[in-house]
Design a protein around this motif. Structure first.
Motif, PDB file in Angstrom:
ATOM      1  N   VAL A  66       1.208   0.041 -12.967  1.00 53.63           N
ATOM      2  CA  VAL A  66       1.320   1.390 -13.518  1.00 53.63           C
ATOM      3  C   VAL A  66       1.499   2.413 -12.394  1.00 53.63           C
ATOM      4  N   ARG A  67       0.753   2.238 -11.294  1.00 52.15           N
ATOM      5  CA  ARG A  67       0.920   3.156 -10.158  1.00 52.15           C
ATOM      6  C   ARG A  67       2.361   3.128  -9.656  1.00 52.15           C
ATOM      7  N   SER A  68       2.915   1.933  -9.550  1.00 51.27           N
ATOM      8  CA  SER A  68       4.281   1.791  -9.043  1.00 51.27           C
ATOM      9  C   SER A  68       5.298   2.421  -9.985  1.00 51.27           C
ATOM     10  N   ILE A  69       5.128   2.169 -11.270  1.00 52.70           N
ATOM     11  CA  ILE A  69       6.109   2.672 -12.232  1.00 52.70           C
ATOM     12  C   ILE A  69       6.041   4.192 -12.329  1.00 52.70           C
ATOM     13  N   GLU A  70       4.874   4.769 -12.092  1.00 55.71           N
ATOM     14  CA  GLU A  70       4.762   6.237 -12.065  1.00 55.71           C
ATOM     15  C   GLU A  70       5.519   6.808 -10.872  1.00 55.71           C
ATOM     16  N   MET A  71       5.464   6.104  -9.736  1.00 61.59           N
ATOM     17  CA  MET A  71       6.230   6.531  -8.561  1.00 61.59           C
ATOM     18  C   MET A  71       7.720   6.424  -8.831  1.00 61.59           C
ATOM     19  N   LEU A  72       8.124   5.351  -9.525  1.00 57.89           N
ATOM     20  CA  LEU A  72       9.522   5.213  -9.916  1.00 57.89           C
ATOM     21  C   LEU A  72       9.933   6.355 -10.832  1.00 57.89           C
ATOM     22  N   GLY A  73       9.059   6.733 -11.754  1.00 57.13           N
ATOM     23  CA  GLY A  73       9.346   7.840 -12.664  1.00 57.13           C
ATOM     24  C   GLY A  73       9.610   9.132 -11.920  1.00 57.13           C
ATOM     25  N   ASP A  74       8.814   9.405 -10.877  1.00 60.78           N
ATOM     26  CA  ASP A  74       9.026  10.609 -10.075  1.00 60.78           C
ATOM     27  C   ASP A  74      10.406  10.597  -9.410  1.00 60.78           C
TER      28      ASP A  74
ATOM     29  N   MET B 261       0.851  -1.185   0.000  1.00 61.83           N
ATOM     30  CA  MET B 261       0.000   0.000   0.000  1.00 61.83           C
ATOM     31  C   MET B 261       0.885   1.233   0.000  1.00 61.83           C
ATOM     32  N   ALA B 262       0.636   2.137  -0.907  1.00 61.90           N
ATOM     33  CA  ALA B 262       1.379   3.395  -0.979  1.00 61.90           C
ATOM     34  C   ALA B 262       0.411   4.503  -1.341  1.00 61.90           C
ATOM     35  N   THR B 263       0.488   5.602  -0.614  1.00 68.10           N
ATOM     36  CA  THR B 263      -0.428   6.741  -0.783  1.00 68.10           C
ATOM     37  C   THR B 263      -1.887   6.282  -0.787  1.00 68.10           C
ATOM     38  N   GLY B 264      -2.180   5.275   0.045  1.00 69.54           N
ATOM     39  CA  GLY B 264      -3.547   4.796   0.186  1.00 69.54           C
ATOM     40  C   GLY B 264      -4.035   3.901  -0.927  1.00 69.54           C
ATOM     41  N   MET B 265      -3.155   3.488  -1.828  1.00 74.26           N
ATOM     42  CA  MET B 265      -3.541   2.653  -2.955  1.00 74.26           C
ATOM     43  C   MET B 265      -2.732   1.366  -2.976  1.00 74.26           C
ATOM     44  N   SER B 266      -3.342   0.328  -3.564  1.00 75.94           N
ATOM     45  CA  SER B 266      -2.635  -0.936  -3.739  1.00 75.94           C
ATOM     46  C   SER B 266      -1.670  -0.805  -4.913  1.00 75.94           C
ATOM     47  N   VAL B 267      -0.403  -1.173  -4.668  1.00 77.60           N
ATOM     48  CA  VAL B 267       0.612  -1.049  -5.705  1.00 77.60           C
ATOM     49  C   VAL B 267       1.414  -2.343  -5.808  1.00 77.60           C
ATOM     50  N   ALA B 268       2.072  -2.523  -6.941  1.00 69.49           N
ATOM     51  CA  ALA B 268       2.913  -3.695  -7.167  1.00 69.49           C
ATOM     52  C   ALA B 268       4.335  -3.370  -6.727  1.00 69.49           C
TER      53      ALA B 268
ATOM     54  N   LEU C 173       7.651   0.132  -0.980  1.00 71.38           N
ATOM     55  CA  LEU C 173       7.389  -0.052  -2.408  1.00 71.38           C
ATOM     56  C   LEU C 173       8.462  -0.926  -3.065  1.00 71.38           C
ATOM     57  N   CYS C 174       9.710  -0.708  -2.690  1.00 68.35           N
ATOM     58  CA  CYS C 174      10.797  -1.473  -3.302  1.00 68.35           C
ATOM     59  C   CYS C 174      11.153  -2.681  -2.443  1.00 68.35           C
ATOM     60  N   LYS C 175      11.129  -3.862  -3.047  1.00 69.65           N
ATOM     61  CA  LYS C 175      11.478  -5.094  -2.335  1.00 69.65           C
ATOM     62  C   LYS C 175      12.970  -5.187  -2.067  1.00 69.65           C
TER      63      LYS C 175
END
Length: 289
Positions: free
Chosen positions: A271-279, A190-197, A236-238
């Motif tokens: 997609v949510r996770s990869i957008e966070m990586l992009g930031d 869970m990140a920013t209240g959303m389920s992420v990969a 977020l990162c394993k």
């Protein structure tokens, strides 16, 4: 019996003490230690002098480990500042060795058949889009590499990676985007209240017949991304996985394989996770300017 029969095994089985690295003792280090001991001032860090004169400044000292940056990491490959200062040159390249990888909740299969592009290509496109949104020019290559042979896909993808780098010498980072193969519960957060990969960063260390001269630089780059991701989005990162192969990472000092979720994740989570990586990548490039 094993200890008696195999010379040296008993010594190897004994717990080994950790190796502590201490600075060489010389006049400069000795003076530094004495001043620090008697005054509490570290003349190598001017903030300690200010904190003695202005006590409330200590309240702003961040606890725990210091902020990680490229400058604090050994082996970190310096960016080409002439390239990062430009907004019209591509700085990031994205491609997929296993182009057919898919997410079962969206596609019903783990791999799209017959040379079709899977959901993972959409994840790579989302990374490029997020980088562009953050002011970083990126190239996303969707060439199919895993058909007709999934096992031999790294040959064709190496050709693609080489061409991307040759055609765009301004590239500062190159990523091969995959998804992992694991149970959903092991790759979901869970990140920013959303389920992420969850994201795993794979660093190739090479083999005897597959030299990887950049692995320590790639590793330092991975450490920076891992630290910044988990500082901004805890969990977020394993982490970083070291693998004895190359995965095309011998082509560039900031080349990494990124795994986003698994076949049981949804494309939306990835997609949510990869957008966070992009930031985070955009932040790293901004700091290099």
């Amino acid at each position: 019996m094993l200890f008696l029969g195999i010379p040296g095994l008993s010594r190897a089985a004994q717990p080994q003490s950790a190796i502590k690295i201490t600075p060489e003792l010389n006049a400069g280090n000795l003076v530094h230690k004495l001043v620090l001991l008697f005054s509490g001032i570290d003349f190598r860090d001017l903030r300690s002098l200010l904190s003695q004169e202005i006590p409330f400044m200590m309240a702003f000292k961040s606890p725990g480990t210091p902020l990680v940056s490229a400058a604090t990491l050994p082996n970190f490959p310096k960016f080409d500042t002439s390239s990062t200062a430009s907004n019209d040159k591509p700085l990031v390249a994205i491609y997929h060795t296993h182009t057919a990888e898919a997410f079962i909740p969206n596609s019903g299969v783990a791999h799209r058949p017959g040379g079709q592009r899977g959901d993972i290509v959409d994840v790579g496109a989302a990374l490029a889009k997020q980088l562009e949104k953050d002011g970083v020019k990126a190239i996303h290559n969707a060439t199919i590499h895993d058909y007709p042979s999934f096992m031999k896909a790294y040959g064709p993808s190496e050709t693609t990676a080489k061409k991307l780098l040759a055609d765009n010498p301004s590239i500062q980072m190159i990523f091969d985007i995959h998804r992992d193969a694991d149970k959903r519960e092991n790759v979901t957060a869970m990140a920013t209240g959303m389920s992420v990969a969850k994201i795993t960063i794979v660093v190739a260390t090479g083999q005897q017949d597959l030299p990887q001269p950049h692995w320590q630089q790639n590793h330092a780059f991975a450490k920076l991304i891992d630290a910044k991701l988990n500082a901004k989005y805890p969990g977020l990162c394993k982490g970083i996985q070291l693998v004895e192969w190359r995965y095309n990472q011998h082509l560039h000092p900031r080349a990494l394989l990124i795994e986003v979720g698994s076949q049981e994740s949804s494309k939306e989570e990835a997609v949510r996770s990869i957008e966070m990586l992009g930031d985070v990548l955009a932040e790293i490039l901004a700091e290099s300017r």
